[in-house]
Design a protein around this motif. Structure first.
Motif, PDB file in Angstrom:
ATOM      1  N   ARG A 166      44.128  88.691  48.282  1.00  0.00           N
ATOM      2  CA  ARG A 166      42.730  88.996  47.942  1.00  0.00           C
ATOM      3  C   ARG A 166      42.189  88.093  46.849  1.00  0.00           C
ATOM      4  NH1 ARG A 166      42.174  94.368  44.803  1.00  0.00           N
ATOM      5  NH2 ARG A 166      42.934  92.910  43.226  1.00  0.00           N
ATOM      6  N   ASP A 167      43.046  87.756  45.864  1.00  0.00           N
ATOM      7  CA  ASP A 167      42.569  87.045  44.679  1.00  0.00           C
ATOM      8  C   ASP A 167      42.975  85.572  44.616  1.00  0.00           C
ATOM      9  OD1 ASP A 167      41.540  89.471  43.853  1.00  0.00           O
ATOM     10  OD2 ASP A 167      43.313  89.980  42.671  1.00  0.00           O
ATOM     11  N   ALA A 168      43.691  85.058  45.612  1.00  0.00           N
ATOM     12  CA  ALA A 168      44.186  83.677  45.566  1.00  0.00           C
ATOM     13  C   ALA A 168      43.039  82.696  45.414  1.00  0.00           C
ATOM     14  CB  ALA A 168      44.990  83.357  46.817  1.00  0.00           C
ATOM     15  N   ASP A 169      43.322  81.576  44.721  1.00  0.00           N
ATOM     16  CA  ASP A 169      42.267  80.610  44.418  1.00  0.00           C
ATOM     17  C   ASP A 169      42.151  79.494  45.452  1.00  0.00           C
ATOM     18  OD1 ASP A 169      44.568  79.270  43.947  1.00  0.00           O
ATOM     19  OD2 ASP A 169      44.209  78.874  41.821  1.00  0.00           O
ATOM     20  N   ASP A 170      42.874  79.579  46.569  1.00  0.00           N
ATOM     21  CA  ASP A 170      42.782  78.554  47.607  1.00  0.00           C
ATOM     22  C   ASP A 170      42.464  79.210  48.949  1.00  0.00           C
ATOM     23  OD1 ASP A 170      42.922  76.425  49.275  1.00  0.00           O
ATOM     24  OD2 ASP A 170      44.957  75.814  48.763  1.00  0.00           O
ATOM     25  N   LEU A 232      31.321  80.445  46.111  1.00  0.00           N
ATOM     26  CA  LEU A 232      30.033  79.764  46.209  1.00  0.00           C
ATOM     27  C   LEU A 232      28.966  80.486  45.391  1.00  0.00           C
ATOM     28  CD1 LEU A 232      30.023  78.877  50.008  1.00  0.00           C
ATOM     29  CD2 LEU A 232      30.161  77.270  48.108  1.00  0.00           C
ATOM     30  N   THR A 233      29.388  81.433  44.563  1.00  0.00           N
ATOM     31  CA  THR A 233      28.428  82.207  43.763  1.00  0.00           C
ATOM     32  C   THR A 233      28.821  82.202  42.292  1.00  0.00           C
ATOM     33  OG1 THR A 233      29.694  84.203  44.356  1.00  0.00           O
ATOM     34  CG2 THR A 233      27.732  83.735  45.658  1.00  0.00           C
ATOM     35  N   SER A 234      29.304  81.066  41.807  1.00  0.00           N
ATOM     36  CA  SER A 234      29.620  80.882  40.385  1.00  0.00           C
ATOM     37  C   SER A 234      30.571  81.961  39.865  1.00  0.00           C
ATOM     38  CB  SER A 234      28.329  80.877  39.553  1.00  0.00           C
ATOM     39  OG  SER A 234      27.493  79.826  39.950  1.00  0.00           O
ATOM     40  N   ILE A 235      31.667  82.165  40.548  1.00  0.00           N
ATOM     41  CA  ILE A 235      32.647  83.168  40.140  1.00  0.00           C
ATOM     42  C   ILE A 235      33.323  82.753  38.833  1.00  0.00           C
ATOM     43  CG2 ILE A 235      34.500  82.131  41.506  1.00  0.00           C
ATOM     44  CD1 ILE A 235      35.558  84.924  42.023  1.00  0.00           C
ATOM     45  N   ARG A 236      33.634  83.727  37.993  1.00  0.00           N
ATOM     46  CA  ARG A 236      34.299  83.451  36.718  1.00  0.00           C
ATOM     47  C   ARG A 236      35.805  83.353  36.922  1.00  0.00           C
ATOM     48  NH1 ARG A 236      30.835  86.893  32.314  1.00  0.00           N
ATOM     49  NH2 ARG A 236      32.045  85.613  30.878  1.00  0.00           N
ATOM     50  N   ASP A 237      36.475  82.790  35.915  1.00  0.00           N
ATOM     51  CA  ASP A 237      37.925  82.648  35.945  1.00  0.00           C
ATOM     52  C   ASP A 237      38.498  83.549  34.849  1.00  0.00           C
ATOM     53  OD1 ASP A 237      40.601  81.834  35.760  1.00  0.00           O
ATOM     54  OD2 ASP A 237      40.101  79.810  36.446  1.00  0.00           O
ATOM     55  N   PRO A 238      38.871  84.799  35.175  1.00  0.00           N
ATOM     56  CA  PRO A 238      39.346  85.749  34.153  1.00  0.00           C
ATOM     57  C   PRO A 238      40.595  85.253  33.426  1.00  0.00           C
ATOM     58  CG  PRO A 238      38.872  86.875  36.226  1.00  0.00           C
ATOM     59  CD  PRO A 238      38.836  85.408  36.506  1.00  0.00           C
ATOM     60  N   GLY A 239      41.505  84.578  34.127  1.00  0.00           N
ATOM     61  CA  GLY A 239      42.726  84.084  33.502  1.00  0.00           C
ATOM     62  C   GLY A 239      42.447  83.082  32.408  1.00  0.00           C
ATOM     63  N   ARG A 256      35.582  84.320  14.875  1.00  0.00           N
ATOM     64  CA  ARG A 256      35.279  85.067  16.098  1.00  0.00           C
ATOM     65  C   ARG A 256      34.628  84.109  17.102  1.00  0.00           C
ATOM     66  NH1 ARG A 256      31.568  86.675  12.177  1.00  0.00           N
ATOM     67  NH2 ARG A 256      32.980  88.352  11.573  1.00  0.00           N
ATOM     68  N   PHE A 257      34.504  84.584  18.347  1.00  0.00           N
ATOM     69  CA  PHE A 257      33.856  83.787  19.400  1.00  0.00           C
ATOM     70  C   PHE A 257      32.805  84.641  20.097  1.00  0.00           C
ATOM     71  CE2 PHE A 257      37.570  85.802  21.197  1.00  0.00           C
ATOM     72  CZ  PHE A 257      37.086  86.379  22.360  1.00  0.00           C
ATOM     73  N   HIS A 258      31.832  83.964  20.723  1.00  0.00           N
ATOM     74  CA  HIS A 258      30.739  84.652  21.411  1.00  0.00           C
ATOM     75  C   HIS A 258      30.458  83.949  22.741  1.00  0.00           C
ATOM     76  CE1 HIS A 258      29.801  86.509  17.501  1.00  0.00           C
ATOM     77  NE2 HIS A 258      29.847  85.290  17.005  1.00  0.00           N
ATOM     78  N   ASP A 259      29.787  84.671  23.614  1.00  0.00           N
ATOM     79  CA  ASP A 259      29.202  84.109  24.842  1.00  0.00           C
ATOM     80  C   ASP A 259      30.212  83.254  25.610  1.00  0.00           C
ATOM     81  OD1 ASP A 259      27.144  83.906  26.617  1.00  0.00           O
ATOM     82  OD2 ASP A 259      26.247  82.146  25.675  1.00  0.00           O
ATOM     83  N   LEU A 260      31.403  83.778  25.796  1.00  0.00           N
ATOM     84  CA  LEU A 260      32.433  83.070  26.550  1.00  0.00           C
ATOM     85  C   LEU A 260      32.146  83.206  28.045  1.00  0.00           C
ATOM     86  CD1 LEU A 260      35.155  81.660  26.967  1.00  0.00           C
ATOM     87  CD2 LEU A 260      36.266  83.894  26.675  1.00  0.00           C
ATOM     88  N   ARG A 261      32.052  82.065  28.721  1.00  0.00           N
ATOM     89  CA  ARG A 261      31.769  82.067  30.152  1.00  0.00           C
ATOM     90  C   ARG A 261      32.605  80.992  30.839  1.00  0.00           C
ATOM     91  NH1 ARG A 261      25.119  82.404  30.404  1.00  0.00           N
ATOM     92  NH2 ARG A 261      24.849  83.943  28.745  1.00  0.00           N
ATOM     93  N   SER A 262      32.882  81.225  32.117  1.00  0.00           N
ATOM     94  CA  SER A 262      33.612  80.224  32.897  1.00  0.00           C
ATOM     95  C   SER A 262      33.048  80.195  34.309  1.00  0.00           C
ATOM     96  CB  SER A 262      35.114  80.545  32.932  1.00  0.00           C
ATOM     97  OG  SER A 262      35.338  81.781  33.571  1.00  0.00           O
TER      98      SER A 262
END
Length: 370
Positions: A166-170, A232-239, A256-262
């Protein structure tokens, strides 16, 4: 990773092309609805895997003036076209053929024997031989894809195959593995339908199992479409985001850090952006020594006769700015290096220094002098 996917796809293209021809000839000879839908199934598999290979080739192109982060997402687009287009067409053709076979159930008579190289052979034996060949070849391709899948799963540290599926990246490898699994299942279903018809004399068994084969293609289209739509919908990379959080929390100079996005561009390219606040008491540290060093270096470049208060003021300001920038750049480089070591798929990291957090010692001015 792409090489493993290409190997699995190439095997699948060659094997399914051969099987499509064999099943097509067998369907013409036996008039079996199940065999006809299996021929359609293998044809759709072959065309789909051609699409997957085109996607791998186009998606493997490096970054250029038009595609800043490479062409990786083209792979998902070709996968999506093949999944929704080809398998949906295959499902429709299969269901349509089953419908016509049911309506012509009492009109079309199946041959009692087929002439092959001058020999009269019962249609059931043609079906048996073709399905046996298909089972062996498609089983071999399934083993190749399954080995690559297991290798990736172990590398990712995942033990549950369903979760990794379900979650594989390929999605390309997932598509090949899923198609080969369904192909083997289709052969077993076709064999069951043909065998039940042979034993009972009721052609509805053959038609019924042909409907199941066609329906599997439709389910495959939906599942593969959902997998590729994610990328194809700008999915994030939780890892990657978790790794960045851990690095920031353990870094002595980050408060501290803010607005972390991937954003996942493809399975080998992830883009990360974030804002950080620096810890003033750690940042100041040896800053005075760095500023003095830059100031001395700058003053050494100025002739003695040109030294005046204005020049000294400029040199002092320039030294402060240069030392601050160098220290900030070093921190960002450390973050990038460690993140890429933990997650090699990180292609680009943008870190914005939002501010310098006020030190807790300001609550106790005497602590600053201690």
């Amino acid at each position: 990773m792409a090489e493993g996917s290409k190997k699995a796809v190439l095997y699948a293209i060659c094997v399914n092309a051969v099987i499509t021809v064999l099943k097509g000839l067998a369907a013409l000879a036996t008039h079996s609805a199940s065999m006809t839908n299996e021929a359609v199934h293998s044809l759709m598999d072959t065309l789909n895997q051609v699409f997957l290979m085109v996607g791998l080739i186009k998606g493997g192109r490096p970054a250029d003036r038009e595609y800043a982060f490479g062409h990786g997402q083209k792979k998902y687009l070709w996968n999506l076209w093949s999944a929704i287009g080809l398998f949906s067409i295959g499902c429709g053709l299969g269901l349509a053929h089953a419908w016509h076979a049911w309506h012509r159930l009492h009109i079309v008579e199946r041959p009692t024997s087929v002439s092959v190289l001058g020999l009269e052979i019962a249609p059931i034996w043609i079906s048996v031989v073709v399905l046996l060949i298909a089972l062996v070849l498609e089983g071999y391709v399934l083993v190749v894809a399954a080995k690559e899948f297991a290798l990736r799963m172990r590398a990712a540290g995942v033990k549950n195959p369903l979760r990794y599926l379900r979650d594989a990246d390929d999605p390309t490898l997932i598509a090949v593995l899923l198609e080969d699994s369904i192909a083997v299942t289709g052969v077993i279903l076709a064999a069951t339908g043909i065998a039940m018809t042979q034993v009972t004399g009721n052609k509805l068994w053959d038609i019924g199992f042909s409907v199941i084969i066609a329906a599997m293609l439709g389910v495959t289209a939906i599942f593969l479409g959902m997998i590729n739509m994610r990328y194809l919908t700008s999915i994030r990379d939780p890892g990657v985001e978790r790794a960045f959080q851990e690095i920031c929390k353990s870094h002595p100079e980050i408060e501290r850090f803010h607005d972390l996005r991937s954003i996942v561009v493809d399975e080998t390219h992830t883009v990360v952006v974030a804002e950080v606040e620096l810890r003033e008491e750690r940042l100041v540290g040896d800053m005075r020594a760095r500023i003095d060093a830059h100031e001395r270096a700058l003053l050494a470049r100025v002739p003695e006769e040109r030294l005046n208060d204005k020049v000294r003021e400029y040199v002092e300001t320039r030294a402060v700015i240069q030392a601050t920038l160098e220290r900030t750049e070093r921190i960002i480089d450390e973050l990038e290096t460690e993140l890429k070591e933990r997650c090699p798929r990180v292609f680009h990291l943008t870190v914005e220094v939002e501010s310098i957090a006020a030190p807790s010692q300001l609550d106790d001015p005497e602590a600053l002098l201690s």
